[in-house]
Design an enzyme around this catalytic site. Structure first.
Site, PDB file in Angstrom:
ATOM      1  N   CYS A  34      13.253  10.385   7.881  1.00  0.00           N
ATOM      2  CA  CYS A  34      13.438  10.114   9.145  1.00  0.00           C
ATOM      3  C   CYS A  34      14.819  10.116   9.866  1.00  0.00           C
ATOM      4  O   CYS A  34      14.739  10.352  11.011  1.00  0.00           O
ATOM      5  CB  CYS A  34      12.641   8.778   9.377  1.00  0.00           C
ATOM      6  SG  CYS A  34      13.544   7.613   8.378  1.00  0.00           S
ATOM      7  N   LYS A  84       0.720  -1.229  -0.010  1.00  0.00           N
ATOM      8  CA  LYS A  84      -0.068  -0.143  -0.081  1.00  0.00           C
ATOM      9  C   LYS A  84       0.845   1.251  -0.005  1.00  0.00           C
ATOM     10  O   LYS A  84       1.432   1.483   0.949  1.00  0.00           O
ATOM     11  CB  LYS A  84      -0.921   0.104   1.293  1.00  0.00           C
ATOM     12  CG  LYS A  84      -1.970   0.973   1.141  1.00  0.00           C
ATOM     13  CD  LYS A  84      -2.571   1.543   2.282  1.00  0.00           C
ATOM     14  CE  LYS A  84      -1.928   2.788   2.892  1.00  0.00           C
ATOM     15  NZ  LYS A  84      -2.025   3.951   2.077  1.00  0.00           N
ATOM     16  N   GLU A  96       9.391  15.565  16.066  1.00  0.00           N
ATOM     17  CA  GLU A  96       9.743  15.482  14.594  1.00  0.00           C
ATOM     18  C   GLU A  96       8.840  16.390  13.870  1.00  0.00           C
ATOM     19  O   GLU A  96       7.708  16.368  13.987  1.00  0.00           O
ATOM     20  CB  GLU A  96       9.451  13.892  14.261  1.00  0.00           C
ATOM     21  CG  GLU A  96      10.003  13.979  12.746  1.00  0.00           C
ATOM     22  CD  GLU A  96       9.759  12.334  12.284  1.00  0.00           C
ATOM     23  OE1 GLU A  96       8.821  11.771  12.426  1.00  0.00           O
ATOM     24  OE2 GLU A  96      10.808  11.720  11.705  1.00  0.00           O
TER      25      GLU A  96
HETATM   26  P1  ADP Z   1       2.638  10.727   7.687  1.00  0.00           P
HETATM   27  O1  ADP Z   1       1.982  11.231   9.135  1.00  0.00           O
HETATM   28  O2  ADP Z   1       3.956  11.199   7.529  1.00  0.00           O
HETATM   29  O3  ADP Z   1       1.799  11.144   6.612  1.00  0.00           O
HETATM   30  P2  ADP Z   1       1.894   8.204   8.263  1.00  0.00           P
HETATM   31  O4  ADP Z   1       2.476   7.291   9.293  1.00  0.00           O
HETATM   32  O5  ADP Z   1       0.378   8.812   8.511  1.00  0.00           O
HETATM   33  O6  ADP Z   1       2.700   9.279   7.648  1.00  0.00           O
HETATM   34  O7  ADP Z   1       1.450   7.279   6.877  1.00  0.00           O
HETATM   35  C1  ADP Z   1       2.384   6.295   6.508  1.00  0.00           C
HETATM   36  C2  ADP Z   1       1.459   5.219   5.774  1.00  0.00           C
HETATM   37  O8  ADP Z   1       0.673   4.664   6.837  1.00  0.00           O
HETATM   38  C3  ADP Z   1       0.615   5.955   4.406  1.00  0.00           C
HETATM   39  O9  ADP Z   1       0.700   4.723   3.752  1.00  0.00           O
HETATM   40  C4  ADP Z   1      -0.766   5.958   5.332  1.00  0.00           C
HETATM   41  O10 ADP Z   1      -1.617   5.668   4.293  1.00  0.00           O
HETATM   42  C5  ADP Z   1      -0.648   4.641   6.172  1.00  0.00           C
HETATM   43  N1  ADP Z   1      -1.679   4.845   7.280  1.00  0.00           N
HETATM   44  C6  ADP Z   1      -2.039   6.067   7.972  1.00  0.00           C
HETATM   45  N2  ADP Z   1      -2.763   5.678   8.838  1.00  0.00           N
HETATM   46  C7  ADP Z   1      -2.768   4.275   8.888  1.00  0.00           C
HETATM   47  C8  ADP Z   1      -3.716   3.341   9.909  1.00  0.00           C
HETATM   48  N3  ADP Z   1      -4.478   3.837  11.035  1.00  0.00           N
HETATM   49  N4  ADP Z   1      -3.470   1.999   9.526  1.00  0.00           N
HETATM   50  C9  ADP Z   1      -2.546   1.723   8.749  1.00  0.00           C
HETATM   51  N5  ADP Z   1      -1.968   2.403   7.798  1.00  0.00           N
HETATM   52  C10 ADP Z   1      -2.025   3.960   7.920  1.00  0.00           C
END
Ligand code: ADP
Length: 505
Positions: free
Chosen positions: A310, A201, A409
């Site tokens: 990161c 994904k 961060e």
């Molecule tokens: P950022 O805050 O830098 O956008 P995220 O950690 O939110 O990074 O997102 C990184 C990845 O995790 C993306 O592919 C996002 O769609 C996915 N993601 C975000 N929320 C969830 C969740 N609750 N469960 C699984 N994957 C998630």
């Protein structure tokens, strides 16, 4: 600083191939082919250099996730991939690397217009690294076996004991938006080497190059269902993958907040989980180095990829005797790092990935100002009238340990600078964080270098360089920066189960 022409913040024209790719209808890559999503929901793709919508991708739903997991499950259970000769799996992975390499120009352009990073950087770094990682990992397909071990409590020759390394099963791999194609390849390569099947994904902000990867997966000769690509949102597609009964392993790179959430959600089915999360990397400059020599490297450590890294060096600790000159040296690089549209050949830094990210970074800098930090350079969002999400490389000083700009961060081109006098003191300051991903030390004093390296709580420590990451060496975080290690043999082992076999003779 040399005088430069004013920056033209308008995005440059896309190539004909780029336009053609953007015009493709939203599809998912499931079971080895492009399929229609179950409904018409889409997510708009934005070019962060202009703020314009340039394409639509599928906003997949639960049914799509289930289809992709079922395809990966069937491919795994029928041993379509793991059942092949290792030599053959290795060859298919090399073919994928060849196809990516041959398509580097389009991939670099798509990465630039989707993520905002300069096309030149994507072409020099992201795409070649994706290729070399696939090639490195391909070799493990044939080289990670088990061992025979004589049992400890049994007379010799009475029991034959050995271990086998088996693939863990179906891996859900969730990647972020800062290195879209590179992260996708960092994830799939070790999983494929281990014999797993995958549902990948990409981040909803940056799915284009992962979709292009689907074309290459189809052509490289992977059996149907070995790698599936589902675009969509984290809270829908991501959540469903993490909770899915038929997923055996979750590998995630992203924020610490979401990483914790994923780890909790995966517990119900006791999935194997590896997490690569946030950081607040210290960069420590000792008094023996010449600030003018290293300032360009320090600036790069903090501003590369617009600081959306990161392992960015986001906390600078310079010895009191060199502090002012280090800051001057970094400030002199401001022109080099001035943000430009991603297709501008002169761009070294592009815009931030999204308006949301720009807001977030501006919010942190405003909070820092409010808390009493001084802005040594940057702090502004130039060219904003044009719709792009540009933010200048920013250096903050006169900060204190409790400020949010020091603790959290930011994931933008913002570095906070602090003075120190003693090694003990700087080790303590550097470790005063929940994160523990990376750290940098700049000195010619070997004893100080090793002494500090031993005391810093970080998964990777760099000496006189920053950001060096190699496929052969493990990568991952201490503390709240992650769980497990990617890269090297360790990176393959996270996709394996160890089976012990004991046969009475
Ligand atoms: P950022 O805050 O830098 O956008 P995220 O950690 O939110 O990074 O997102 C990184 C990845 O995790 C993306 O592919 C996002 O769609 C996915 N993601 C975000 N929320 C969830 C969740 N609750 N469960 C699984 N994957 C998630």
């Amino acid at each position: 600083m040399t005088k430069r022409d004013p920056i033209d913040y308008r995005q440059r024209a896309y190539s004909a191939e780029g336009h053609a790719f953007l015009a493709r209808p939203p599809r998912l890559f499931i079971g080895g082919e492009w399929v229609m999503p179950s409904d018409e929901a889409t997510i708009a793709v934005e070019d962060p250099s202009s703020g314009e919508t340039i394409a639509q991708i599928a906003d997949a739903g639960d049914g799509d996730v289930d289809r992709a997991v079922a395809a990966a499950r069937a491919a795994f259970d029928q041993q379509r991939w793991h059942g092949l000769a290792p030599m053959e799996r290795e060859a298919v992975m090399h073919r994928l690397a060849d196809l990516i390499e041959a398509d580097a120009e389009l991939l670099a352009e798509l990465e630039a217009i989707d993520n905002g990073k300069p096309r030149t950087i994507a072409a020099e770094i992201d795409i070649p690294r994706a290729v070399s990682h696939l090639r490195f990992m391909a070799g493990w397909a044939s080289k990670s076996g088990g061992r025979t071990t004589a049992p400890y409590t049994m007379p010799a020759g009475t029991m034959f004991g050995y271990t086998v390394k088996e693939p863990v099963g179906v891996a859900a791999q969730i990647v972020p938006w800062n290195y879209p194609l590179l992260m996708a390849c960092l994830k799939i390569a070790p999983a494929l080497a281990a014999g797993c099947t995958v549902v990948l994904k990409p981040a909803e902000q940056t799915s284009l190059t992962t979709l292009r990867l689907g074309d290459h997966l189809a052509e490289a000769g992977f059996p149907a269902g070995v790698v599936n690509i589902v675009t969509g949102r984290g809270e829908t597609v991501g959540e469903r993958l993490v909770r899915h009964e038929d997923v055996d392993k979750v590998a995630f790179t992203g924020s610490t907040e979401i990483g914790k959430r994923i780890n909790r959600a995966a517990t119900d089915t006791l999935k194997r989980v590896t997490l690569e999360l946030g950081g607040k990397g210290p960069v420590i400059v000792l008094p023996d180095v010449d600030p003018a020599d290293i300032a360009p490297s320090l600036a790069k450590a903090s501003f590369f990829n617009s600081g959306q890294v990161c392992v960015a060096g986001s906390r600078l600790f310079a010895h009191r005797s060199v502090f002012d000159r280090v800051l001057e040296g970094i400030a002199e690089t401001a022109g080099d790092w001035a943000p430009r549209p991603s297709l501008d050949p002169e761009a070294q830094m592009g815009p931030l990935v999204s308006g949301e990210q720009l807001e977030r970074v501006m919010g942190y800098v405003a909070a820092g100002r409010c808390d009493g930090a001084s802005v040594v350079m940057g702090g502004d969002a130039p060219g904003s009238g044009g719709g792009g999400h540009y933010f200048s490389p920013t250096l903050l000083a006169e900060v204190s340990p409790q400020m949010s700009v020091v603790r959290e961060e930011i994931f933008g081109p913002v570095v906070v600078a602090q003075r120190f006098d003693e090694l003990d003191e700087v080790a303590r300051m550097a470790n005063d964080t929940h994160y523990g991903l990376s750290a940098g030390i700049w000195t010619h004093d070997l004893s100080a270098m090793h002494g500090l390296a031993a005391r810093l709580k970080a998964g990777i420590v760099w000496g006189n360089c920053h950001g060096a990451i190699d496929s052969a060496l493990p990568f991952g975080g201490f503390k709240q920066s992650g769980l497990g290690r990617e890269g090297g043999l360790e990176g393959v082992q996270i996709y394996q189960e160890t089976k012990t076999v004991m046969i009475k003779l």
